[in-house]
Design an enzyme around this catalytic site. Structure first.
Site, PDB file in Angstrom:
ATOM      1  N   HIS A 141      43.413 -19.002  48.179  1.00 59.78           N
ATOM      2  CA  HIS A 141      42.150 -19.503  47.609  1.00 59.78           C
ATOM      3  C   HIS A 141      42.385 -20.888  47.007  1.00 59.78           C
ATOM      4  CE1 HIS A 141      38.206 -18.148  45.510  1.00 59.78           C
ATOM      5  NE2 HIS A 141      38.257 -19.477  45.526  1.00 59.78           N
ATOM      6  N   HIS A 143      41.302 -24.911  46.558  1.00 61.55           N
ATOM      7  CA  HIS A 143      40.384 -26.048  46.637  1.00 61.55           C
ATOM      8  C   HIS A 143      41.234 -27.304  46.814  1.00 61.55           C
ATOM      9  CE1 HIS A 143      36.616 -24.076  44.965  1.00 61.55           C
ATOM     10  NE2 HIS A 143      37.547 -23.170  44.689  1.00 61.55           N
ATOM     11  N   HIS A 226      29.848 -19.549  50.662  1.00 59.27           N
ATOM     12  CA  HIS A 226      29.788 -19.757  49.212  1.00 59.27           C
ATOM     13  C   HIS A 226      28.347 -19.831  48.748  1.00 59.27           C
ATOM     14  CE1 HIS A 226      30.498 -21.344  45.208  1.00 59.27           C
ATOM     15  NE2 HIS A 226      31.802 -21.149  45.385  1.00 59.27           N
ATOM     16  N   HIS A 253      32.102 -15.661  49.068  1.00 57.86           N
ATOM     17  CA  HIS A 253      31.732 -15.807  47.652  1.00 57.86           C
ATOM     18  C   HIS A 253      30.236 -15.554  47.607  1.00 57.86           C
ATOM     19  CE1 HIS A 253      31.929 -18.256  43.696  1.00 57.86           C
ATOM     20  NE2 HIS A 253      30.689 -17.813  43.826  1.00 57.86           N
ATOM     21  N   HIS A 279      36.939 -13.478  44.726  1.00 52.94           N
ATOM     22  CA  HIS A 279      36.414 -13.207  43.377  1.00 52.94           C
ATOM     23  C   HIS A 279      35.863 -11.790  43.264  1.00 52.94           C
ATOM     24  CE1 HIS A 279      36.979 -17.227  41.957  1.00 52.94           C
ATOM     25  NE2 HIS A 279      36.190 -17.759  42.866  1.00 52.94           N
ATOM     26  N   HIS A 327      31.160 -25.666  38.726  1.00 47.43           N
ATOM     27  CA  HIS A 327      29.976 -25.467  39.560  1.00 47.43           C
ATOM     28  C   HIS A 327      28.848 -26.434  39.215  1.00 47.43           C
ATOM     29  CE1 HIS A 327      31.555 -22.150  41.861  1.00 47.43           C
ATOM     30  NE2 HIS A 327      32.157 -21.782  40.746  1.00 47.43           N
ATOM     31  N   ASP A 367      42.489 -20.331  43.121  1.00 49.52           N
ATOM     32  CA  ASP A 367      41.230 -21.023  42.830  1.00 49.52           C
ATOM     33  C   ASP A 367      41.535 -22.369  42.177  1.00 49.52           C
ATOM     34  OD1 ASP A 367      38.525 -21.371  42.930  1.00 49.52           O
ATOM     35  OD2 ASP A 367      38.050 -20.007  41.299  1.00 49.52           O
TER      36      ASP A 367
END
Length: 577
Positions: A141, A143, A226, A253, A279, A327, A367
């Site tokens: 996971h 990014h 997502h 997600h 998640h 977010h 993450d």
């Protein structure tokens, strides 16, 4: 006959069958169940390097040439921790792959030497004695927000990254997606010279199959769905249809706000097809408050991420601000604040601890920079295992008491960041375990620093990262000792040690030539017929229910109470900050 005490033997050759080792400063104890390179029945035949020792010409080193089959490297006397067991063995590496796990040496004068582990003049030696070897970690996971995450990951024992991103763009900060063939090409080219396996996820949030196929041809080896891009039931179904045809995985997600349906609607849209649920605990997103119930389903391969690992007295306070940033939320907007607060539920975070311990949540990722820390995947996995042992005691099958061990628990937890994500994404034919035929992606640990700081990271047979002292010192060990890049991490070499995992479609479309990539491209394999039952030691499917008003979690009918940890191992004893 001269006999050695166990203590004396361990000092000379490392621990052997029946010896127990503590992992870092945790309460986790492993016991070696088999010694393939020495110990009872083989004592006196150990392959040891050094002045006055065994691996010398016409002694432990044979005359065998590399052309005759000698390995390039042998790791001697290593304690292997993997999902399949905890043993001691010599490990042979040739052409970047593991070729033998057994006994190394010279069969002309030594008994029991594995034919794949005959040491010759072309063989390098890495001393694994008194050290632990695990498979290179897989962060499922990631990014890709900045390139600086790569050295941080290597320093934490990660050798494979699964995720998406294009840099510090808002979409990448939030969604683990590399959207479109142009961005995929640039990222694969940018990462070509790093000693890190890469699997990129394209954007699956579309009902247009052509938009997904062009991403598969462009280098995506799967898709991310997502909620920030709109994860509707129609999108889920459309993406899984393409994934089934292309034989790639989909990472999900789901919809925190329940705008287009509830968890039951998402499961109906999935329709029993294989999917990787990100998640699963819900703190990072997904249907509030009961996304955690997906861990009960046989087609769902669930993971969670390290910011909530394990549940501590600081977890909740940390998460709200992190979520607002990740977010792109505005604290001045009440709806944005409510959105963030709906995720941070202490009851489901606490239940995440137990679900990992019983093998119901199967994987742990980072993450990275989007609430999680890429250098702490391995460490937080073992902190969770420690906390669960303190609270629940020994797992079934693990002997308790002063002479007990935690082998079953340790095997379960190491699988969460090695073989389970490899199986989930169809790359277990290349990586994910310490097994003959697989890439030699290995991490060496001093037991006192296990899970905290690797002694050395081996990628495709080359030492790419290692704890190294002052380069101007007279020996390698003077302080300051830092994790540093080694020769095999240099870009021209690293490209030959790592792989890009892509879809079979990209191979057929000659992606490597189109992008002028130096590293090998490897297609995913056998993805869509996998399920939770295929995840070693992490295949539990308990009944999970969440009260919609109180958020109380019941697992097989029992309420799991919140007891956040106030103190952890692998923390201030090792780190200044």
């Amino acid at each position: 006959m001269t006999r050695l005490t166990r203590e004396h033997y361990a000092k000379l050759y490392g621990p052997t069958t029946g010896d127990r080792i503590r992992l870092a400063d945790t309460d986790l104890i492993i016991e070696i169940t088999e010694d393939r390179c020495g110990g009872p029945g083989l004592a006196g035949e150990e392959a040891v390097f050094g002045g006055g020792k065994v691996l010398r010409e016409s002694m432990g080193q044979s005359r065998l040439t590399r052309a005759g089959g000698a390995p390039d490297t042998v790791i001697t006397g290593a304690i292997i921790i993997d999902h399949w067991g905890i043993i001691k063995a010599d490990i042979g590496i040739r052409d970047g792959r593991i070729v033998g796990i057994g006994k190394a040496g010279n069969p002309d004068i030594m008994d029991g030497v594995d034919p794949a582990l005959i040491v010759g003049p072309s063989t390098e030696i890495i001393a694994g004695n008194n050290r632990i070897v695990t498979a290179g970690g897989i962060d499922c996971h990631v990014h890709f927000i900045c390139p600086q995450i790569l050295p941080e990951a290597l320093s934490g024992g990660i050798t494979t990254m699964i995720g998406g991103g294009t840099g510090p763009a808002e979409g990448s900060k939030a969604t683990t997606v590399t959207p479109g063939a142009w961005h995929l090409g640039r990222m694969l080219q940018a990462l070509d010279g790093w000693p890190m396996n890469i699997l990129m996820l394209g954007k699956g949030n579309t009902v247009n199959p052509d938009a997904m196929w062009e991403q598969l041809r462009g280098g995506a080896a799967g898709f991310k769905l997502h909620e920030d891009w709109g994860t509707t039931p129609a999108v889920i179904d459309a993406c899984l249809r393409v994934a089934d045809e292309a034989d790639v995985q989909v990472a999900l997600h789901s919809d925190t706000l329940n705008e287009t349906g509830f968890v039951e609607g998402t499961l109906a849209a999935i329709g029993g097809r294989a999917i990787h649920a990100y998640h699963t605990e819900g703190a990072g997103g997904g249907h509030a408050p009961d996304i955690i119930t997906v861990a009960s389903h046989p087609n769902v391969m669930p993971s969670s991420t390290n910011p909530t690992r394990p549940h501590t007295v600081n977890t909740l306070d940390e998460h709200l601000d992190m979520l607002m940033v990740c977010h792109h939320l505005n604290a001045a907007v009440p709806e944005d604040l409510a959105f963030a607060e709906s995720r941070i539920r202490p009851s489901t975070i606490a239940a995440e601890d137990l679900l990992h311990d019983i093998g119901a949540i199967s994987m742990i990722g980072s993450d990275s920079q989007a609430m999680g820390r890429i250098g702490e995947v391995v460490m937080r996995t073992w902190q969770t295992a420690h906390v669960m042992k303190k609270r629940r005691g020994a797992l079934p099958g693990d002997p308790s008491g002063p002479n007990g061990n935690d082998n079953n628990r340790v095997r379960r937890y190491v699988a969460k960041y090695t073989i389970c994500p490899a199986i989930t994404h169809g790359i277990d034919h290349e990586i994910g375990s310490v097994e003959v035929g697989k890439l030699a992606d290995l991490v060496l640990w001093e037991p006192a620093f296990f899970g905290v700081r690797p002694h050395a990271v081996i990628k495709g047979g080359g030492i790419v990262w290692a704890a190294m002292g002052d380069a101007n010192a007279s020996i390698p060990t003077p302080q300051p000792v830092f994790p540093r890049p080694m020769f095999s991490a240099m870009h021209a070499v690293a490209a030959g040690l790592a792989v890009h995992f892509v879809s079979p479609t990209a191979i057929e479309d000659d992606l490597a030539a189109r992008l002028a990539l130096r590293r090998r491209l490897v297609p995913t394999r056998d993805v869509r017929n996998r399920g939770k039952a295929d995840l070693p030691l992490n295949d539990a499917m308990p009944d999970i229910r969440v009260d919609p008003d109180t958020f109380t979690v019941r697992i097989d009918g029992e309420v799991w109470e919140e007891h956040p940890a106030a103190e952890l191992p692998m923390a201030q004893r090792y780190f200044l900050f």
